[in-house]
Design an enzyme around this catalytic site. Structure first.
Site, mmCIF file in Angstrom:
data_model
loop_
_atom_site.group_PDB
_atom_site.id
_atom_site.type_symbol
_atom_site.label_atom_id
_atom_site.label_comp_id
_atom_site.label_asym_id
_atom_site.label_seq_id
_atom_site.Cartn_x
_atom_site.Cartn_y
_atom_site.Cartn_z
ATOM 1 N N HIS A 1 0.858 -1.180 0.000
ATOM 2 C CA HIS A 1 0.000 0.000 0.000
ATOM 3 C C HIS A 1 0.899 1.236 0.000
ATOM 4 C CE1 HIS A 1 -2.809 2.993 1.689
ATOM 5 N NE2 HIS A 1 -3.802 2.172 1.402
ATOM 6 N N ASP B 1 2.751 -4.488 8.218
ATOM 7 C CA ASP B 1 1.494 -3.760 8.047
ATOM 8 C C ASP B 1 0.367 -4.780 8.135
ATOM 9 O OD1 ASP B 1 -0.808 -2.578 7.078
ATOM 10 O OD2 ASP B 1 0.099 -1.787 5.255
ATOM 11 N N GLN C 1 -4.864 -5.254 6.769
ATOM 12 C CA GLN C 1 -5.831 -6.133 6.110
ATOM 13 C C GLN C 1 -5.922 -7.507 6.763
ATOM 14 O OE1 GLN C 1 -7.997 -5.304 3.850
ATOM 15 N NE2 GLN C 1 -7.207 -3.239 3.610
ATOM 16 N N LYS D 1 -10.478 -0.871 10.268
ATOM 17 C CA LYS D 1 -10.385 -2.107 9.491
ATOM 18 C C LYS D 1 -10.737 -3.330 10.342
ATOM 19 C CE LYS D 1 -7.880 -0.114 5.977
ATOM 20 N NZ LYS D 1 -8.208 -0.066 4.555
ATOM 21 N N CYS E 1 -4.704 2.451 -3.795
ATOM 22 C CA CYS E 1 -3.480 2.936 -3.131
ATOM 23 C C CYS E 1 -2.355 1.915 -3.265
ATOM 24 C CB CYS E 1 -3.729 3.261 -1.666
ATOM 25 S SG CYS E 1 -4.811 4.672 -1.412
#
Length: 403
Positions: free
Chosen positions: A118, A195, A198, A221, A359
């Site tokens: 991202h 990260d 997700q 999220k 993104c």
């Protein structure tokens, strides 16, 4: 069996829009009533600033805020509450690391990213590289859209200081073997930032098992509020890093001659924090913990498989990202239609999807694409949602073909 229809009743947005099929979950998840109630209760009963006041409202607000930190620590299996830094989201967490720990890097040092990242896990490192004279190296993908792990190993060296990697691609759903990646990077003395934006709502996260040095995610999220996120790192590492922003809350003492700083995590939480959002995040984690996480994950993957099996019957549709280890995310393009046009037609049929580069422009560029239409799933989605999407998509493509 996971009962998504019953669970869906806990989300007020679907009572306001009963026809809505919401398939933009990778962008943000809808909020259960438990989260909305928790934020409202805070404002009605405990609204005050934290850590400062001597009155009962301030005490109650501080207790709620620090209880939320404890809830987060337990949710990701942190060793202590002091490892939890509240941020505005994943993006701010990455920028915090880049602008604090990143300033210890020197010209010639190397950072490894992947093609899947991202923009939030690309741009801060580019900015750091420009300031410090660093080199960025990029892990390529294989033909299925998974990381080329052989290429990753070839990039590692004694110059590698950081590997920054997404646990799950927000654009094509590929799931990375982050535990193995951490093990390989640590052999060269490199730090790893994961990260988890997700991943955190769709799989059980254990930061000790993953073995990263930094782990970041966003509240919105994971069924929580916007404007709140988490940076996790070991307390010892956090206390070695200087503060990023100055002001109230992050200090120990202040004089015009010199200021000293609080221990982690408070040294990174300058100013009034997002208290209500933090309380809402804790409510979201508690709500999610009440669900059967294994059944929920299986439900979401089953929906993706149902969708992709249906798409395979439509010759005008191409799926992008066929990794063997893939989350509940499907990106697609169309032979004779622009993804944006398709999304607009679907919206008129009360189906919400994402369209664009997500993104992740470097990833889409590597695939020879400018954009895709993305459908992504969450706990409240049903097999009926998938069936309606497929039939509406077929009708949309037929209409666009006729025009």
């Amino acid at each position: 069996m996971f009962d998504a229809l019953t669970l869906k009743k806990q989300f007020p947005i679907f009572s306001h829009y009963p026809e809505l099929i919401y398939l933009d979950n990778a962008a943000t998840l809808q909020k259960p009533l438990a989260v909305l109630d928790a934020e409202r209760f805070y404002y009605e009963h405990h609204n005050a600033n934290v850590h400062r006041g001597a009155h009962r409202l301030a005490t109650a607000a501080t207790e709620a805020f620090e209880n939320a930190r404890h809830t987060v620590a337990q949710f990701i299996n942190a060793v202590s509450d002091d490892e939890i830094v509240f941020t505005r989201g994943t993006t701010e967490g990455i920028n915090l690391v880049a602008n604090t720990w990143g300033n210890t890097l020197a010209a010639g040092d190397e950072i490894i990213l992947s093609t899947l990242e991202h923009h939030a896990n690309i741009v801060p490192w580019q900015m750091l590289a420009e300031r410090r004279g660093l080199t960025l190296k990029i892990i390529q993908l294989d033909a299925q859209g998974a990381l080329d792990l052989t290429h990753f190993l070839s990039l590692l060296s004694n110059k590698t200081k950081l590997v920054a990697i997404s646990q799950v691609s927000n654009a094509i759903g590929s799931i990375q073997p982050v535990q193995w990646i951490c093990q390989q990077a640590h052999q060269y003395g490199a730090k790893v930032l994961v990260d988890g934006a997700q991943a955190v709502a769709h799989s059980v996260i254990d930061v000790q098992e993953i073995g990263a040095d930094f782990y970041v995610f966003s509240g919105h999220k994971i069924y929580g509020p916007t404007g709140i996120g988490v940076l996790w790192a070991h307390a010892k590492l956090l206390n070695e890093i200087p503060p990023w922003q100055g002001g109230g809350e992050m200090i120990a003492t202040v004089s015009f001659e010199r200021s000293t700083y609080a221990a982690a995590p408070y040294r990174f939480e300058a100013g009034t924090p997002p208290i209500a959002q933090t309380v809402g995040l804790a409510a979201a984690l508690n709500w999610l913990n009440q669900q059967d996480r294994t059944a929920l994950a299986e439900h979401e993957i089953a929906l993706r498989q149902q969708l992709e099996e249906g798409l395979a019957q439509l010759p005008a549709v191409k799926i992008h990202g066929q990794s063997a280890n893939k989350a509940a995310i499907t990106s697609m393009t169309f032979m004779d239609a622009h993804p944006y046009d398709v999304a607009q037609f679907l919206d008129h049929q009360h189906i919400a999807v994402r369209v664009g580069h997500h993104c992740a422009q470097p990833l889409l560029h590597s695939l020879g694409l400018s954009g895709t239409l993305r459908a992504s799933f969450a706990a409240y989605n049903t097999a009926q949602d998938v069936s309606r999407f497929l039939s509406s998509l077929q009708n949309t493509l037929d209409l666009l073909d006729e025009s």
